[in-house]
Design a protein around this motif. Structure first.
Motif, PDB file in Angstrom:
ATOM      1  N   LEU A 144      31.913  39.657  37.447  1.00 54.28           N
ATOM      2  CA  LEU A 144      32.468  40.989  36.287  1.00 54.28           C
ATOM      3  C   LEU A 144      31.030  41.318  36.358  1.00 54.28           C
ATOM      4  O   LEU A 144      31.353  42.598  34.880  1.00 54.28           O
ATOM      5  CB  LEU A 144      32.356  39.337  35.775  1.00 54.28           C
ATOM      6  CG  LEU A 144      33.579  38.522  35.782  1.00 54.28           C
ATOM      7  CD1 LEU A 144      33.991  37.257  35.224  1.00 54.28           C
ATOM      8  CD2 LEU A 144      35.082  39.531  35.098  1.00 54.28           C
ATOM      9  N   THR A 145      29.731  40.836  37.290  1.00 56.92           N
ATOM     10  CA  THR A 145      28.505  41.662  36.582  1.00 56.92           C
ATOM     11  C   THR A 145      28.461  42.838  36.892  1.00 56.92           C
ATOM     12  O   THR A 145      28.024  44.128  35.665  1.00 56.92           O
ATOM     13  CB  THR A 145      26.699  40.385  37.317  1.00 56.92           C
ATOM     14  OG1 THR A 145      28.047  39.564  36.807  1.00 56.92           O
ATOM     15  CG2 THR A 145      26.255  41.139  36.446  1.00 56.92           C
ATOM     16  N   LEU A 146      29.548  42.592  38.191  1.00 55.98           N
ATOM     17  CA  LEU A 146      29.322  44.901  38.670  1.00 55.98           C
ATOM     18  C   LEU A 146      30.764  45.181  37.812  1.00 55.98           C
ATOM     19  O   LEU A 146      30.144  46.455  37.603  1.00 55.98           O
ATOM     20  CB  LEU A 146      29.887  44.930  40.154  1.00 55.98           C
ATOM     21  CG  LEU A 146      29.370  43.725  41.448  1.00 55.98           C
ATOM     22  CD1 LEU A 146      30.325  43.754  42.956  1.00 55.98           C
ATOM     23  CD2 LEU A 146      27.944  44.744  41.583  1.00 55.98           C
ATOM     24  N   LEU A 147      31.226  44.814  37.232  1.00 55.68           N
ATOM     25  CA  LEU A 147      32.601  45.593  36.287  1.00 55.68           C
ATOM     26  C   LEU A 147      31.557  45.500  35.164  1.00 55.68           C
ATOM     27  O   LEU A 147      31.694  46.656  35.087  1.00 55.68           O
ATOM     28  CB  LEU A 147      33.871  44.345  36.257  1.00 55.68           C
ATOM     29  CG  LEU A 147      34.335  43.857  37.458  1.00 55.68           C
ATOM     30  CD1 LEU A 147      35.717  43.399  37.042  1.00 55.68           C
ATOM     31  CD2 LEU A 147      34.789  45.171  38.324  1.00 55.68           C
ATOM     32  N   ALA A 148      30.696  45.298  34.552  1.00 61.50           N
ATOM     33  CA  ALA A 148      29.917  45.099  32.900  1.00 61.50           C
ATOM     34  C   ALA A 148      29.635  46.088  33.701  1.00 61.50           C
ATOM     35  O   ALA A 148      29.447  46.489  31.840  1.00 61.50           O
ATOM     36  CB  ALA A 148      29.517  43.835  32.942  1.00 61.50           C
ATOM     37  N   HIS A 149      28.910  46.501  34.366  1.00 60.14           N
ATOM     38  CA  HIS A 149      27.469  46.993  34.828  1.00 60.14           C
ATOM     39  C   HIS A 149      28.333  49.200  34.613  1.00 60.14           C
ATOM     40  O   HIS A 149      28.219  50.072  34.416  1.00 60.14           O
ATOM     41  CB  HIS A 149      26.730  47.596  36.349  1.00 60.14           C
ATOM     42  CG  HIS A 149      25.379  46.407  35.899  1.00 60.14           C
ATOM     43  ND1 HIS A 149      24.594  46.518  34.578  1.00 60.14           N
ATOM     44  CD2 HIS A 149      25.539  44.644  36.105  1.00 60.14           C
ATOM     45  CE1 HIS A 149      23.355  45.856  35.206  1.00 60.14           C
ATOM     46  NE2 HIS A 149      23.972  44.282  35.160  1.00 60.14           N
ATOM     47  N   ALA A 150      29.939  48.881  35.542  1.00 62.34           N
ATOM     48  CA  ALA A 150      30.408  50.068  35.397  1.00 62.34           C
ATOM     49  C   ALA A 150      31.106  50.598  34.933  1.00 62.34           C
ATOM     50  O   ALA A 150      31.382  51.297  34.291  1.00 62.34           O
ATOM     51  CB  ALA A 150      31.622  49.429  36.916  1.00 62.34           C
TER      52      ALA A 150
END
Length: 233
Positions: A144-150
């Motif tokens: 989810l952290t990676l998705l938030a940045h994306a």
């Protein structure tokens, strides 16, 4: 005469059919190759993928699963490079497993989809949802952290991902050090403790005790005391 004419007409017709077939064959591009199933006797990954899609449309989920799994096994068997594999095959397989409630198999499929295409937003999102349901909070927070940045450029999607991250705020990531509570001071070792004063020796002789005392000055004797001393002498 009619038979000869008929026979004479039949031969050119057969030749024309053969000519049409040859023209079609010669019209193929030079780079064209025969289907893989004609060489190996096995369907290709693309064919298995199409079969699975048709099975899903007809509601045959078990057949669709078998087709997708056969496609994955064929990729492993032929040692296809991860970058050349079809990420939709494991992703679609994971969706079927997730709908059936088979979360471990769904996670394995979504994980493979992410490995094939690390930039796939939908694969990482589905993997995070499955991890949340399985209780893998650290793995879910990582995805989810990676998705938030994306998703920073998409306010709606970014807000939704943040809402999923909010309950995981207290979950530490592997690269984050959790704040350790202050530890109570350690017990002082015996060697560091000050030595107790030794007890006074009760057997000390009066002479030794008297030697520690300062001698008192003799007071002058009175006349009566001097007379008594003389009598005693």
């Amino acid at each position: 005469m009619n038979k000869q004419q008929t026979g004479g007409r039949t031969a050119p017709l057969g030749l024309r059919v053969v000519g049409c077939l040859l023209s079609l064959a010669l019209g193929l591009p030079a780079s064209a190759q025969p289907p893989m199933n004609l060489l190996t006797g096995e369907p290709t990954v693309a064919q298995l993928k199409e079969d699975a899609a048709r099975y899903l449309q007809m509601g045959f989920h078990t057949l669709a699963i078998n087709a997708y799994r056969a496609a994955l096994e064929l990729e492993d068997k032929t040692k296809v490079l991860p970058s050349e594999r079809d990420p939709d095959v494991p992703f679609n397989l994971g969706l079927i497993y997730a709908r059936q409630g088979n979360l471990p198999e769904a996670r394995a499929a979504f994980q493979r989809a992410v490995e094939v295409d690390p930039t796939s937003f939908k694969a990482r999102y589905q993997l995070a949802l499955v991890d949340l349901k399985l209780g893998n909070l650290v793995a879910a927070k990582e995805q989810l952290t990676l998705l938030a940045h994306a998703a920073r450029s998409n306010p709606e999607t970014y807000s939704y991902i943040q809402s999923l991250l909010a309950p995981l705020e207290s979950v530490p990531l592997p690269n984050q050090q959790a704040s350790n509570p202050p530890r109570p001071p350690a017990a002082e070792p015996e060697a560091a403790k000050p030595a107790l004063e030794p007890e006074r020796d009760k057997t000390t002789t009066p002479r030794a005790a008297a030697s520690k005392k300062q001698p008192e000055e003799e007071k002058p004797l009175s006349a009566l005391q001097r007379l008594r001393r003389r009598e005693l002498d």
